[in-house]
Design a protein around this motif. Structure first.
Motif, PDB file in Angstrom:
ATOM      1  N   PRO B  25       0.825  -1.219   0.000  1.00  0.00           N
ATOM      2  CA  PRO B  25       0.000   0.000   0.000  1.00  0.00           C
ATOM      3  C   PRO B  25       0.852   1.259   0.000  1.00  0.00           C
ATOM      4  O   PRO B  25       2.072   1.199   0.180  1.00  0.00           O
ATOM      5  N   ILE B  26       0.195   2.364  -0.197  1.00  0.00           N
ATOM      6  CA  ILE B  26       0.858   3.665  -0.059  1.00  0.00           C
ATOM      7  C   ILE B  26       1.317   3.815   1.383  1.00  0.00           C
ATOM      8  O   ILE B  26       0.607   3.405   2.315  1.00  0.00           O
ATOM      9  N   SER B  27       2.496   4.377   1.541  1.00  0.00           N
ATOM     10  CA  SER B  27       3.036   4.560   2.880  1.00  0.00           C
ATOM     11  C   SER B  27       2.048   5.330   3.760  1.00  0.00           C
ATOM     12  O   SER B  27       1.540   6.386   3.375  1.00  0.00           O
ATOM     13  N   GLY B  28       1.766   4.763   4.930  1.00  0.00           N
ATOM     14  CA  GLY B  28       0.819   5.406   5.846  1.00  0.00           C
ATOM     15  C   GLY B  28      -0.593   4.874   5.744  1.00  0.00           C
ATOM     16  O   GLY B  28      -1.418   5.137   6.612  1.00  0.00           O
ATOM     17  N   HIS B  29      -0.877   4.149   4.674  1.00  0.00           N
ATOM     18  CA  HIS B  29      -2.211   3.561   4.515  1.00  0.00           C
ATOM     19  C   HIS B  29      -2.266   2.232   5.253  1.00  0.00           C
ATOM     20  O   HIS B  29      -1.456   1.347   5.001  1.00  0.00           O
ATOM     21  N   LYS B  30      -3.246   2.094   6.134  1.00  0.00           N
ATOM     22  CA  LYS B  30      -3.337   0.885   6.952  1.00  0.00           C
ATOM     23  C   LYS B  30      -4.401  -0.079   6.455  1.00  0.00           C
ATOM     24  O   LYS B  30      -4.508  -1.191   6.942  1.00  0.00           O
ATOM     25  N   SER B  31      -5.212   0.374   5.518  1.00  0.00           N
ATOM     26  CA  SER B  31      -6.302  -0.448   5.001  1.00  0.00           C
ATOM     27  C   SER B  31      -5.974  -0.901   3.580  1.00  0.00           C
ATOM     28  O   SER B  31      -5.611  -0.091   2.731  1.00  0.00           O
ATOM     29  N   VAL B  32      -6.123  -2.203   3.358  1.00  0.00           N
ATOM     30  CA  VAL B  32      -5.885  -2.778   2.033  1.00  0.00           C
ATOM     31  C   VAL B  32      -7.095  -3.609   1.639  1.00  0.00           C
ATOM     32  O   VAL B  32      -7.628  -4.369   2.453  1.00  0.00           O
ATOM     33  N   SER B  33      -7.509  -3.441   0.388  1.00  0.00           N
ATOM     34  CA  SER B  33      -8.625  -4.223  -0.122  1.00  0.00           C
ATOM     35  C   SER B  33      -8.221  -4.904  -1.405  1.00  0.00           C
ATOM     36  O   SER B  33      -7.346  -4.408  -2.135  1.00  0.00           O
ATOM     37  N   TRP B  34      -8.880  -6.014  -1.701  1.00  0.00           N
ATOM     38  CA  TRP B  34      -8.666  -6.760  -2.937  1.00  0.00           C
ATOM     39  C   TRP B  34      -9.968  -6.816  -3.722  1.00  0.00           C
ATOM     40  O   TRP B  34     -11.043  -7.013  -3.149  1.00  0.00           O
ATOM     41  N   TYR B  35      -9.824  -6.655  -5.048  1.00  0.00           N
ATOM     42  CA  TYR B  35     -10.965  -6.706  -5.949  1.00  0.00           C
ATOM     43  C   TYR B  35     -10.610  -7.577  -7.144  1.00  0.00           C
ATOM     44  O   TYR B  35      -9.458  -7.636  -7.562  1.00  0.00           O
ATOM     45  N   GLN B  36     -11.635  -8.222  -7.688  1.00  0.00           N
ATOM     46  CA  GLN B  36     -11.486  -8.989  -8.922  1.00  0.00           C
ATOM     47  C   GLN B  36     -12.258  -8.275 -10.026  1.00  0.00           C
ATOM     48  O   GLN B  36     -13.422  -7.905  -9.832  1.00  0.00           O
ATOM     49  N   GLN B  37     -11.606  -8.076 -11.158  1.00  0.00           N
ATOM     50  CA  GLN B  37     -12.280  -7.434 -12.282  1.00  0.00           C
ATOM     51  C   GLN B  37     -12.193  -8.339 -13.504  1.00  0.00           C
ATOM     52  O   GLN B  37     -11.117  -8.533 -14.078  1.00  0.00           O
ATOM     53  N   VAL B  38     -13.316  -8.888 -13.886  1.00  0.00           N
ATOM     54  CA  VAL B  38     -13.364  -9.687 -15.112  1.00  0.00           C
ATOM     55  C   VAL B  38     -13.732  -8.764 -16.259  1.00  0.00           C
ATOM     56  O   VAL B  38     -14.320  -7.695 -16.057  1.00  0.00           O
ATOM     57  N   LEU B  39     -13.416  -9.187 -17.452  1.00  0.00           N
ATOM     58  CA  LEU B  39     -13.592  -8.364 -18.643  1.00  0.00           C
ATOM     59  C   LEU B  39     -15.044  -7.915 -18.782  1.00  0.00           C
ATOM     60  O   LEU B  39     -15.968  -8.719 -18.672  1.00  0.00           O
ATOM     61  N   GLY B  40     -15.208  -6.614 -18.950  1.00  0.00           N
ATOM     62  CA  GLY B  40     -16.548  -6.070 -19.181  1.00  0.00           C
ATOM     63  C   GLY B  40     -17.344  -5.793 -17.919  1.00  0.00           C
ATOM     64  O   GLY B  40     -18.520  -5.395 -18.004  1.00  0.00           O
ATOM     65  N   GLN B  41     -16.732  -6.002 -16.763  1.00  0.00           N
ATOM     66  CA  GLN B  41     -17.431  -5.785 -15.495  1.00  0.00           C
ATOM     67  C   GLN B  41     -16.667  -4.792 -14.626  1.00  0.00           C
ATOM     68  O   GLN B  41     -15.475  -4.579 -14.807  1.00  0.00           O
ATOM     69  N   GLY B  42     -17.384  -4.224 -13.649  1.00  0.00           N
ATOM     70  CA  GLY B  42     -16.707  -3.410 -12.655  1.00  0.00           C
ATOM     71  C   GLY B  42     -16.016  -4.307 -11.640  1.00  0.00           C
ATOM     72  O   GLY B  42     -16.322  -5.496 -11.537  1.00  0.00           O
ATOM     73  N   PRO B  43     -15.069  -3.751 -10.891  1.00  0.00           N
ATOM     74  CA  PRO B  43     -14.389  -4.548  -9.866  1.00  0.00           C
ATOM     75  C   PRO B  43     -15.364  -5.106  -8.829  1.00  0.00           C
ATOM     76  O   PRO B  43     -16.308  -4.428  -8.430  1.00  0.00           O
ATOM     77  N   GLN B  44     -15.106  -6.344  -8.400  1.00  0.00           N
ATOM     78  CA  GLN B  44     -15.913  -7.016  -7.379  1.00  0.00           C
ATOM     79  C   GLN B  44     -15.069  -7.194  -6.122  1.00  0.00           C
ATOM     80  O   GLN B  44     -13.949  -7.694  -6.193  1.00  0.00           O
ATOM     81  N   PHE B  45     -15.632  -6.828  -4.989  1.00  0.00           N
ATOM     82  CA  PHE B  45     -14.930  -6.863  -3.710  1.00  0.00           C
ATOM     83  C   PHE B  45     -14.644  -8.294  -3.265  1.00  0.00           C
ATOM     84  O   PHE B  45     -15.541  -9.151  -3.274  1.00  0.00           O
TER      85      PHE B  45
END
Lengths: 109, 112
Positions: B25-45
């Motif tokens: 993460p960016i220095s100082g950022h304590k929260s990290v999230s992961w998303y999956q993005q398949v072709l033609g769709q928005g990111p999914q949490f």
């Protein structure tokens, strides 16, 4: 259920024309909404946050709670605005963003 | 500021294999999230971690797991890969509050 709907998959306009990218949401509480943009071969970038009421690259977005909408607008489109635009809702309890399927904006010369 | 960095950028795996994706993460950022993005769709949490604890999980099978380290970097693991796991996996970080997430460039995973 929490949901974000972007009804247009593709929006094509000519340079200098006004642009409106539609976003509707479903959320039971007080929503926090964002617009993200993804230019070709670049990472997803934050464009606007509704709470800041700012204007970035000439784009603005107003939250309309009555119509549950957060449409993105620009009075005069530029070719460099061509990109994928995603509307996103902060989901709250899990700290996640809920994205719409995105709208591809194509600005023709 | 290097932004959110992810590795590797591209990956090809065979069905049934396991994969580990990494995120700083960016220095100082304590929260990290992961998303999956398949072709033609928005990111999914997929997951959110804050201060090394899981704070949220999306609708993904148990084959998906993640962890966050003391330096706030994170790994996403996917076991028993399926063809349908082929996607762009995005990592995002933020400081907290409602400032929005900053995304990395992603890891393009192809399962063959």
């Amino acid at each position: 259920a929490q949901r974000v709907t972007q009804p247009e998959k593709l929006l094509s306009v000519f340079k200098g024309a006004p642009v409106e990218l539609k976003c509707n949401y479903s959320y039971s509480g007080s929503p926090e909404l964002f617009w993200y943009v993804q230019y070709s071969r670049q990472r997803l970038q934050l464009l606007l946050r509704h709470i800041s009421r700012e204007s970035i690259k000439g784009f603005t977005a107003d939250l309309n709670k009555g119509e549950t909408s957060f449409h993105l607008k620009k009075p005069f489109a530029q070719e460099e605005d061509s990109a994928m635009y995603y509307c996103a809702l902060y989901g709250g309890s899990q700290g996640n963003l809920i994205f719409g399927k995105g709208t591809k904006l194509s600005v023709k010369p | 500021d290097a932004g959110v960095t992810q590795s590797p950028t591209h990956l090809i795996k065979t069905r049934g294999q396991q994969v580990t994706l990494r995120c700083s993460p960016i220095s100082g950022h304590k929260s990290v999230s992961w998303y999956q993005q398949v072709l033609g769709q928005g990111p999914q949490f997929i997951f959110q971690y804050y201060e090394k604890e899981e704070r949220g999980r999306g609708n993904f099978p148990d084959r998906f797991s993640a962890r966050q380290f003391p330096n706030y970097s994170s790994e996403l693991n996917v076991n028993a890969l399926l063809l349908g796991d082929s996607a762009l996996y995005l990592c995002a970080s933020r400081t907290g509050g409602n400032y929005g997430y900053t995304f990395g460039s992603g890891t393009r995973l192809t399962v063959v």
